[in-house]
Design a protein around this motif. Structure first.
Motif, PDB file in Angstrom:
ATOM      1  N   ALA A   1      18.058   4.740   5.217  1.00  0.00           N
ATOM      2  CA  ALA A   1      18.614   5.416   6.440  1.00  0.00           C
ATOM      3  C   ALA A   1      17.346   6.593   6.866  1.00  0.00           C
ATOM      4  O   ALA A   1      17.086   7.042   7.944  1.00  0.00           O
ATOM      5  N   ARG A   2      17.114   7.439   5.785  1.00  0.00           N
ATOM      6  CA  ARG A   2      16.048   8.607   6.001  1.00  0.00           C
ATOM      7  C   ARG A   2      14.880   8.066   6.504  1.00  0.00           C
ATOM      8  O   ARG A   2      14.225   8.575   7.323  1.00  0.00           O
ATOM      9  N   LEU A   3      14.353   6.907   5.887  1.00  0.00           N
ATOM     10  CA  LEU A   3      13.074   6.743   6.335  1.00  0.00           C
ATOM     11  C   LEU A   3      13.079   6.006   7.829  1.00  0.00           C
ATOM     12  O   LEU A   3      12.157   6.343   8.457  1.00  0.00           O
TER      13      LEU A   3
ATOM     14  N   ARG B   1       0.856  -1.184   0.057  1.00  0.00           N
ATOM     15  CA  ARG B   1      -0.163   0.049   0.134  1.00  0.00           C
ATOM     16  C   ARG B   1       0.741   1.209  -0.069  1.00  0.00           C
ATOM     17  O   ARG B   1       0.612   2.146  -0.719  1.00  0.00           O
ATOM     18  N   ILE B   2       1.897   1.190   0.964  1.00  0.00           N
ATOM     19  CA  ILE B   2       2.882   2.437   0.891  1.00  0.00           C
ATOM     20  C   ILE B   2       3.772   2.525  -0.544  1.00  0.00           C
ATOM     21  O   ILE B   2       3.867   3.841  -0.727  1.00  0.00           O
ATOM     22  N   ALA B   3       4.125   1.402  -0.866  1.00  0.00           N
ATOM     23  CA  ALA B   3       5.106   1.419  -1.954  1.00  0.00           C
ATOM     24  C   ALA B   3       4.102   2.182  -3.250  1.00  0.00           C
ATOM     25  O   ALA B   3       4.643   2.849  -4.100  1.00  0.00           O
ATOM     26  N   LEU B   4       2.824   1.683  -3.030  1.00  0.00           N
ATOM     27  CA  LEU B   4       1.951   2.206  -4.243  1.00  0.00           C
ATOM     28  C   LEU B   4       1.867   3.826  -4.137  1.00  0.00           C
ATOM     29  O   LEU B   4       1.779   4.495  -5.109  1.00  0.00           O
ATOM     30  N   ARG B   5       1.587   4.134  -2.909  1.00  0.00           N
ATOM     31  CA  ARG B   5       1.393   5.415  -2.663  1.00  0.00           C
ATOM     32  C   ARG B   5       2.540   6.319  -3.150  1.00  0.00           C
ATOM     33  O   ARG B   5       2.366   7.564  -3.525  1.00  0.00           O
ATOM     34  N   HIS B   6       3.762   5.699  -2.763  1.00  0.00           N
ATOM     35  CA  HIS B   6       5.212   6.261  -3.556  1.00  0.00           C
ATOM     36  C   HIS B   6       4.860   6.659  -4.872  1.00  0.00           C
ATOM     37  O   HIS B   6       5.337   7.530  -5.500  1.00  0.00           O
ATOM     38  N   GLU B   7       4.693   5.587  -5.626  1.00  0.00           N
ATOM     39  CA  GLU B   7       4.509   5.666  -6.968  1.00  0.00           C
ATOM     40  C   GLU B   7       3.326   6.610  -7.501  1.00  0.00           C
ATOM     41  O   GLU B   7       3.702   7.590  -8.346  1.00  0.00           O
ATOM     42  N   LEU B   8       2.510   6.764  -6.974  1.00  0.00           N
ATOM     43  CA  LEU B   8       1.054   7.658  -7.031  1.00  0.00           C
ATOM     44  C   LEU B   8       1.568   8.951  -6.829  1.00  0.00           C
ATOM     45  O   LEU B   8       1.155   9.893  -7.487  1.00  0.00           O
ATOM     46  N   GLU B   9       2.547   9.232  -5.885  1.00  0.00           N
ATOM     47  CA  GLU B   9       3.105  10.723  -5.527  1.00  0.00           C
ATOM     48  C   GLU B   9       3.844  11.074  -6.826  1.00  0.00           C
ATOM     49  O   GLU B   9       4.085  12.390  -7.340  1.00  0.00           O
ATOM     50  N   HIS B  10       4.487  10.389  -7.572  1.00  0.00           N
ATOM     51  CA  HIS B  10       5.122  10.419  -8.682  1.00  0.00           C
ATOM     52  C   HIS B  10       4.385  10.867  -9.868  1.00  0.00           C
ATOM     53  O   HIS B  10       4.681  11.639 -10.771  1.00  0.00           O
TER      54      HIS B  10
ATOM     55  N   ASP C   1       4.444   3.796   8.628  1.00  0.00           N
ATOM     56  CA  ASP C   1       4.555   3.912   7.329  1.00  0.00           C
ATOM     57  C   ASP C   1       5.853   4.042   6.827  1.00  0.00           C
ATOM     58  O   ASP C   1       6.348   3.354   5.480  1.00  0.00           O
ATOM     59  N   ALA C   2       6.971   4.663   7.529  1.00  0.00           N
ATOM     60  CA  ALA C   2       8.148   4.776   6.974  1.00  0.00           C
ATOM     61  C   ALA C   2       8.915   3.439   7.036  1.00  0.00           C
ATOM     62  O   ALA C   2       9.838   3.414   6.023  1.00  0.00           O
ATOM     63  N   VAL C   3       8.829   2.924   8.151  1.00  0.00           N
ATOM     64  CA  VAL C   3       9.431   1.425   8.133  1.00  0.00           C
ATOM     65  C   VAL C   3       8.943   0.597   7.067  1.00  0.00           C
ATOM     66  O   VAL C   3       9.630  -0.222   6.575  1.00  0.00           O
ATOM     67  N   ASP C   4       7.330   0.622   6.918  1.00  0.00           N
ATOM     68  CA  ASP C   4       7.017  -0.360   5.896  1.00  0.00           C
ATOM     69  C   ASP C   4       7.651  -0.039   4.601  1.00  0.00           C
ATOM     70  O   ASP C   4       8.101  -0.839   3.551  1.00  0.00           O
ATOM     71  N   LEU C   5       7.920   1.574   4.138  1.00  0.00           N
ATOM     72  CA  LEU C   5       8.373   1.695   2.882  1.00  0.00           C
ATOM     73  C   LEU C   5       9.692   1.094   2.797  1.00  0.00           C
ATOM     74  O   LEU C   5      10.166   0.885   1.747  1.00  0.00           O
ATOM     75  N   ALA C   6      10.525   1.304   4.002  1.00  0.00           N
ATOM     76  CA  ALA C   6      12.144   1.102   3.955  1.00  0.00           C
ATOM     77  C   ALA C   6      12.061  -0.510   3.482  1.00  0.00           C
ATOM     78  O   ALA C   6      12.920  -1.087   2.843  1.00  0.00           O
ATOM     79  N   ALA C   7      11.057  -1.186   4.464  1.00  0.00           N
ATOM     80  CA  ALA C   7      11.033  -2.504   3.990  1.00  0.00           C
ATOM     81  C   ALA C   7      10.873  -3.057   2.809  1.00  0.00           C
ATOM     82  O   ALA C   7      11.591  -3.984   2.210  1.00  0.00           O
ATOM     83  N   ALA C   8       9.883  -2.374   2.127  1.00  0.00           N
ATOM     84  CA  ALA C   8       9.474  -2.689   0.837  1.00  0.00           C
ATOM     85  C   ALA C   8      10.464  -2.368   0.017  1.00  0.00           C
ATOM     86  O   ALA C   8      10.855  -3.179  -1.298  1.00  0.00           O
ATOM     87  N   LEU C   9      11.327  -1.147   0.112  1.00  0.00           N
ATOM     88  CA  LEU C   9      12.426  -0.935  -0.616  1.00  0.00           C
ATOM     89  C   LEU C   9      13.622  -1.905  -0.706  1.00  0.00           C
ATOM     90  O   LEU C   9      14.052  -2.409  -1.926  1.00  0.00           O
ATOM     91  N   VAL C  10      13.985  -2.468   0.470  1.00  0.00           N
ATOM     92  CA  VAL C  10      14.826  -3.727   0.612  1.00  0.00           C
ATOM     93  C   VAL C  10      14.564  -4.796  -0.064  1.00  0.00           C
ATOM     94  O   VAL C  10      15.272  -5.272  -0.795  1.00  0.00           O
TER      95      VAL C  10
ATOM     96  N   ASP D   1       8.825   9.524  -1.322  1.00  0.00           N
ATOM     97  CA  ASP D   1       9.045   8.864  -0.078  1.00  0.00           C
ATOM     98  C   ASP D   1       8.261   9.814   1.013  1.00  0.00           C
ATOM     99  O   ASP D   1       7.361   9.418   1.720  1.00  0.00           O
ATOM    100  N   ASP D   2       8.752  10.990   1.092  1.00  0.00           N
ATOM    101  CA  ASP D   2       8.300  11.799   2.316  1.00  0.00           C
ATOM    102  C   ASP D   2       6.797  12.218   2.091  1.00  0.00           C
ATOM    103  O   ASP D   2       6.070  12.101   3.203  1.00  0.00           O
ATOM    104  N   ALA D   3       6.323  12.177   0.794  1.00  0.00           N
ATOM    105  CA  ALA D   3       4.654  12.633   0.632  1.00  0.00           C
ATOM    106  C   ALA D   3       3.986  11.360   0.658  1.00  0.00           C
ATOM    107  O   ALA D   3       2.798  11.313   1.235  1.00  0.00           O
ATOM    108  N   ALA D   4       4.581  10.181   0.658  1.00  0.00           N
ATOM    109  CA  ALA D   4       3.875   8.850   0.814  1.00  0.00           C
ATOM    110  C   ALA D   4       3.463   8.465   2.333  1.00  0.00           C
ATOM    111  O   ALA D   4       2.675   7.898   2.780  1.00  0.00           O
TER     112      ALA D   4
END
Lengths: 143, 312
Positions: free
Chosen positions: B260-262, B169-178, B223-232, B214-217
């Protein structure tokens, strides 16, 4: 700081030479006595003096007289050393005759291993953060 | 001959101004990154610096160079064109042709790739807009945004299997911010104004755009940890092929920096970062426009003097 003109001439350094050079990069410049002052090196004064003299003769250090001793300064930036060392190693690897394709595959393997290691490290950081957040949540619930 | 001279002089002024401003932009962007402002603002400033040379050159050419030539240049028949304006005019035409061909080539390639990836894809809704999000059955990158006019977020089957519901969900939100920021369109605009050495500025913008998305999502630490986990997790997947330029890959940019930022994200640090709003540029633009309007006559004369110097 001087720039390297021919990376091929970068001399091979022994472990103690590397440690001394690293310390000089940190300090900017030092005399032999200053290098020994904080007790990081347990070698004798003459050993350190001989080693920095060898580094000077290899063109890695500059020196100016200071009283009866010399003050040594690195000639090259740390990043430049890293770049030149890496380039030299890769050139040697790829220039090793008919086996260059094999050498390249070793390089790719090493990079992949490094990437996997990095991802493992990042994964463990994420998991640790998750545990921290979970613990915080539990503490709040208990309060 | 008069019309040809006008075109040559206008194109010459355009190309000279564009080169000068681009060279300045290459120097000016470096201090932007360390600024203590929100990443959205950094990305906006970098984008503005990248396209400003083109915008300003076009405005100056059409608002000043062409009218000054029309109004102040005597229509003498015997005047030649001059070697320098001719050479610069040809350079400008070549530059325009190069920019157009780059845009067309990129758009064609992107459309072809997007069509292939979208074959058999079905709308995907995991709390994301199903009109732009598709699950692909073909070999596609794990999670990517492709297309300019109709951007589509593509999720591969392996991504759906690998990520948890929240991570997806959070990874998709990141892409939708783009999608919201029109980042693919911005990439295409970069293609139409080439200049040597701008690659670093474009890379810096791409990195900032990722951090901004990332910031907008994210809106909280989970959320930040979930996005970091998805990235890895998605970084472990082997990339299918090199992405066309009009695509934003989820795991692009410096992975370590993003993670690291997330992981260091908190509400307070987000609030501390200054957000530079787009309307901040309106007062200076209005002021400059007013000044030029008030002093239009002298400015035209000055422009004509400069073009005269060029023709000689």
């Amino acid at each position: 700081m001087r720039a390297f003109s021919t990376p091929e001439v970068w001399p091979q350094l022994g472990p103690f030479e590397q440690r001394l050079l690293r310390k000089l990069w940190r300090q900017g410049s030092a005399t032999v006595r200053e290098l020994l002052a904080d007790g990081e090196f347990h070698q004798a004064y003459t050993t350190v003096m001989t080693t920095v003299d060898r580094l000077y003769k290899k063109g890695l250090l500059d020196r100016v007289a200071e009283g009866k001793a010399f003050r040594y300064t690195p000639c090259h930036a740390f990043e430049e050393l890293q770049r030149v060392t890496a380039l030299d190693s890769i050139r040697q690897l790829l220039g090793s005759g008919d086996t260059s394709a094999l050498a390249l595959s070793y390089l790719v393997e090493a990079v992949s291993d490094h990437d996997a290691q990095l991802l493992d490290d990042l994964q463990s950081l994420v998991e640790r953060k998750r545990r921290e957040l979970g613990d915080k949540g539990k503490n709040r619930e208990q309060l | 001959m008069f019309a040809l001279r006008e075109i040559a002089v206008s194109l010459s002024c355009f190309v000279l101004l564009y080169c000068l401003l681009s060279a300045l932009a290459e120097i000016a962007w470096r201090p932007v990154q360390p600024l203590h402002v929100a990443q959205q603002s950094v990305a906006t400033i970098l984008f503005a610096l990248r396209v400003l040379p083109l915008v300003v050159s076009v405005i100056v050419t059409f608002a000043l160079v062409v009218p000054s030539f029309q109004l102040l240049e005597p229509r003498a028949i015997g005047d030649g064109m001059g070697a320098i304006p001719l050479a610069l005019g040809v350079c400008a035409l070549l530059w325009i042709a190069c920019g157009c061909s780059r845009v067309i080539a990129m758009q064609t390639r992107t459309s072809r790739v997007a069509t292939r990836w979208l074959e058999g894809a079905r709308p995907f809704s995991a709390n994301a807009d199903p009109t732009v999000t598709f699950q692909s059955h073909r070999e596609t990158p794990p999670l990517t945004l492709v297309g300019v006019c109709h951007p589509r977020v593509l999720v591969s089957e392996s991504t759906v299997a690998l990520l948890s519901h929240n991570e997806l969900r959070i990874a998709l939100r990141h892409e939708l911010e783009h999608v919201k920021s029109h980042d693919n369109l911005k990439k295409l605009i970069f293609r139409c104004c080439p200049f040597p050495g701008m690659v670093k500025l474009e890379s810096a913008w791409a990195e900032s755009a990722e951090l901004a998305a990332d910031d907008a999502a994210i809106s909280n630490q989970c959320d930040a940890v979930d996005l970091a986990a998805a990235l890895v997790k998605l970084s472990r997947l082997v990339p299918v092929e090199v992405l066309p330029v009009c695509a934003m890959d989820f795991a692009a940019g410096s992975l370590s920096r993003r993670v690291a930022r997330l992981l260091a994200w908190d509400e307070a640090s987000k609030a501390r970062r200054v957000r530079i709003r787009t309307w901040f540029v309106i007062p200076p633009v209005v002021a400059v426009s007013l000044l030029v309007t008030i002093a239009y006559g002298p400015v035209l004369t000055l422009t004509h003097d400069v073009t005269e110097w060029l023709v000689r």
